[in-house]
Design a protein around this motif. Structure first.
Motif, mmCIF file in Angstrom:
data_model
loop_
_atom_site.group_PDB
_atom_site.id
_atom_site.type_symbol
_atom_site.label_atom_id
_atom_site.label_comp_id
_atom_site.label_asym_id
_atom_site.label_seq_id
_atom_site.Cartn_x
_atom_site.Cartn_y
_atom_site.Cartn_z
ATOM 1 N N GLU A 127 0.794 -1.146 0.004
ATOM 2 C CA GLU A 127 -0.083 0.167 -0.096
ATOM 3 C C GLU A 127 0.826 1.294 0.017
ATOM 4 N N THR A 128 2.197 1.225 0.545
ATOM 5 C CA THR A 128 3.009 2.491 0.572
ATOM 6 C C THR A 128 4.205 2.060 0.329
ATOM 7 N N ASP A 129 5.060 2.977 -0.201
ATOM 8 C CA ASP A 129 6.455 2.782 -0.607
ATOM 9 C C ASP A 129 7.298 2.655 0.713
ATOM 10 N N GLU A 130 7.026 3.129 1.523
ATOM 11 C CA GLU A 130 7.616 2.786 2.827
ATOM 12 C C GLU A 130 7.629 1.245 3.288
ATOM 13 N N GLU A 131 6.564 0.827 3.479
ATOM 14 C CA GLU A 131 6.384 -0.635 3.514
ATOM 15 C C GLU A 131 7.085 -1.697 2.599
ATOM 16 N N ALA A 132 6.850 -1.262 1.225
ATOM 17 C CA ALA A 132 7.602 -2.187 0.330
ATOM 18 C C ALA A 132 9.215 -1.866 0.528
ATOM 19 N N LYS A 133 9.775 -0.902 0.665
ATOM 20 C CA LYS A 133 11.182 -0.758 1.173
ATOM 21 C C LYS A 133 11.674 -1.641 2.091
ATOM 22 N N ALA A 134 10.906 -1.579 3.113
ATOM 23 C CA ALA A 134 11.390 -2.442 4.276
ATOM 24 C C ALA A 134 11.402 -3.793 3.966
ATOM 25 N N LEU A 135 10.294 -4.283 3.103
ATOM 26 C CA LEU A 135 10.426 -5.768 2.792
ATOM 27 C C LEU A 135 11.482 -6.220 1.799
ATOM 28 N N ALA A 136 11.708 -4.943 0.840
ATOM 29 C CA ALA A 136 13.048 -5.290 -0.117
ATOM 30 C C ALA A 136 14.412 -5.509 0.590
ATOM 31 N N ALA A 137 14.338 -4.705 1.681
ATOM 32 C CA ALA A 137 15.740 -4.620 2.443
ATOM 33 C C ALA A 137 16.107 -5.978 2.888
ATOM 34 N N ASN A 138 15.046 -6.881 2.994
ATOM 35 C CA ASN A 138 15.354 -8.269 3.361
ATOM 36 C C ASN A 138 16.050 -9.464 2.492
ATOM 37 N N HIS A 139 16.214 -8.972 1.142
ATOM 38 C CA HIS A 139 16.287 -9.857 0.316
ATOM 39 C C HIS A 139 17.996 -9.603 -0.444
ATOM 40 N N GLN A 140 18.389 -10.608 -0.794
ATOM 41 C CA GLN A 140 19.839 -10.702 -1.532
ATOM 42 C C GLN A 140 20.046 -11.236 -2.725
ATOM 43 N N ASN A 141 20.753 -10.814 -3.565
ATOM 44 C CA ASN A 141 21.334 -11.471 -4.574
ATOM 45 C C ASN A 141 22.747 -12.036 -4.254
ATOM 46 N N VAL A 142 23.276 -13.287 -4.502
ATOM 47 C CA VAL A 142 24.369 -13.601 -4.132
ATOM 48 C C VAL A 142 25.131 -14.496 -5.201
ATOM 49 N N VAL A 188 22.201 -17.328 -6.525
ATOM 50 C CA VAL A 188 21.406 -17.556 -5.662
ATOM 51 C C VAL A 188 20.735 -16.642 -4.805
ATOM 52 N N ASN A 189 19.889 -16.712 -4.187
ATOM 53 C CA ASN A 189 18.943 -15.451 -3.407
ATOM 54 C C ASN A 189 19.247 -15.390 -2.085
ATOM 55 N N SER A 190 20.271 -16.120 -1.273
ATOM 56 C CA SER A 190 20.691 -15.958 -0.042
ATOM 57 C C SER A 190 21.970 -16.108 0.211
ATOM 58 N N LEU A 191 22.747 -15.713 1.474
ATOM 59 C CA LEU A 191 24.023 -16.212 1.782
ATOM 60 C C LEU A 191 23.990 -17.554 1.966
ATOM 61 N N GLN A 192 23.088 -17.765 2.852
ATOM 62 C CA GLN A 192 23.216 -19.388 3.299
ATOM 63 C C GLN A 192 22.869 -20.417 2.329
ATOM 64 N N ALA A 193 22.277 -20.150 1.169
ATOM 65 C CA ALA A 193 22.228 -21.000 0.090
ATOM 66 C C ALA A 193 23.439 -20.789 -0.811
ATOM 67 N N ALA A 194 24.352 -19.812 -0.854
ATOM 68 C CA ALA A 194 25.526 -19.743 -1.564
ATOM 69 C C ALA A 194 26.345 -20.435 -0.833
ATOM 70 N N LEU A 211 32.178 -15.365 -3.012
ATOM 71 C CA LEU A 211 31.029 -14.793 -2.892
ATOM 72 C C LEU A 211 30.838 -13.351 -3.078
ATOM 73 N N GLU A 212 30.047 -12.876 -3.866
ATOM 74 C CA GLU A 212 29.499 -11.457 -4.267
ATOM 75 C C GLU A 212 28.212 -11.137 -3.762
ATOM 76 N N VAL A 213 27.982 -10.393 -2.873
ATOM 77 C CA VAL A 213 26.679 -10.251 -2.219
ATOM 78 C C VAL A 213 26.246 -8.746 -2.666
ATOM 79 N N GLN A 214 24.716 -8.649 -3.100
ATOM 80 C CA GLN A 214 24.485 -7.663 -3.735
ATOM 81 C C GLN A 214 22.838 -7.325 -3.191
ATOM 82 N N ASP A 215 22.432 -6.168 -3.282
ATOM 83 C CA ASP A 215 20.785 -6.068 -2.911
ATOM 84 C C ASP A 215 20.206 -6.916 -3.867
ATOM 85 N N ALA A 216 19.199 -7.273 -3.751
ATOM 86 C CA ALA A 216 18.477 -8.085 -4.547
ATOM 87 C C ALA A 216 17.808 -7.035 -5.800
#
Length: 345
Positions: free
Chosen positions: A232-247, A259-265, A278-283
């Motif tokens: 519903e809001t940009d702020e809520e979506a931003k908080a959820l996106a911060a929990n994701h990574q591309n590795v 892969v999409n997590s450090l654990q999986a990598a 490993l190279e960790v980036q924001d998703a």
């Protein structure tokens, strides 16, 4: 303006959710996607995963076809490197016979799992492994019953033979995959949610369009697949996106795995039994309110000149994923944009 929207659902396992519940949520989502007018609904192939439940897209597709009536159902994608092209053709010919004009066969190039699951899928070691290029060519021949006379399997039919064969797509993240799709004369789906590098995307799409050789399709058909988080809001979506990574896993042998997590990598690196970094980036996730995401998707439509976008809602909770797709539908039906209904074409 015409812009198609489709969905790729990976049957993610939410917190305290069983695999059975995750699969049923995928079924419910497919039915709702059909009601909303999404064009395609694809399911994925992952092996030995505690994060997603979908391991056999062909089986799940058959169930989804029985639960829907108009939306195209497909794989995003079948990992052809593990399988016989003949058997894949048989599976999809049967699906296309059950639901004429509604079947998509997306082919993926990644292993879809860890090294041990790849060994389990390919238990026999071959000194000369058939390349994906060769397997894809053979699959095309089986799907359209055009094995050349000098082919060792000439005369073999992948039965049943449907009136309308499955639509074949190649999924990829590089110019090399784009070139293979172009050479094969089939539609190409660039997975932005895996590789969001703008130059790579532009190079891949240019390669595909400039080198396209017509086969069943008269002209190139480029699609882009994008991860989204819509709230519903940009702020809520931003908080959820911060929990994701591309590795990115850079193996000593020269291969790079995403892969999409450090654990999986780390688990992949352990099973690979070779050195790695490993190279960790924001998703790569488009996130925000429906208005914000609408503007970003329209930018992709114009920048990459694609008329179809496949969406992957990167939200493990089923209610959140469902709401995300409803919000996108709302966002585009508010504009003079044709949110194309699923006619099966």
């Amino acid at each position: 303006m015409t812009l198609r929207f489709s969905i790729l659902d990976q049957s993610p396992l939410g917190e305290k959710e069983t695999a059975a519940e995750a699969i049923q949520h995928t079924v419910r989502l497919a039915k709702r996607a059909e009601e909303l007018g999404y064009h395609r609904f694809w399911v994925s192939e992952h092996h030995d995963s505690t994060a997603v439940a979908g391991s056999s897209p062909e089986v799940l597709m058959a169930y989804l076809l029985a639960q829907t009536s108009t939306i195209r159902i497909g794989s995003g994608g079948v990992m052809l490197q593990h399988y016989s092209p003949y058997k894949v053709a048989e599976n999809f010919n049967l699906l296309a016979t059950l639901a004429p004009g509604r079947i998509d066969l997306g082919i993926g190039r990644a292993p879809g799992g860890y090294p041990k699951s790849t060994k389990a899928l390919q238990p026999i070691e071959h000194s000369a492994v058939t390349s994906l290029d060769e397997k894809l060519g053979e699959l095309v021949h089986h799907l359209h019953q055009i094995l050349p006379a000098d082919h060792p399997l000439h005369g073999v039919k992948a039965t049943p033979i449907p009136e309308i064969p499955a639509n074949l797509f190649l999924l990829g993240t590089s110019a090399s995959s784009a070139e293979l799709a172009a050479r094969s004369g089939i539609p190409y789906v660039f997975a932005h949610f895996i590789n969001g590098n703008e130059k790579v995307i532009q190079d891949a799409l240019h390669t595909y369009r400039s080198r396209f050789q017509p086969f069943r399709n008269d002209k190139p058909q480029a699609i882009i697949a994008i991860s989204v988080i819509v709230t519903e809001t940009d702020e809520e979506a931003k908080a959820l996106a911060a929990n994701h990574q591309n590795v990115k896993i850079h193996l000593e042998s020269g291969r790079t795995i995403n892969v999409n997590s450090l654990q999986a990598a780390e688990e992949y690196g352990r099973q690979a039994e070779e050195g790695y970094t490993l190279e960790v980036q924001d998703a790569q996730i488009i996130h925000g309110s429906k208005e914000t995401v609408r503007e970003r998707l329209l930018e992709f439509h114009q920048q990459y000149e694609v008329d179809e976008i496949i969406l992957i809602a990167r939200m493990n909770s089923y209610p959140e994923r469902l709401r995300a797709y409803e919000l996108i539908h709302e966002a585009f039906t508010e504009l003079p944009v044709s949110f194309i209904s699923n006619t099966g074409k």
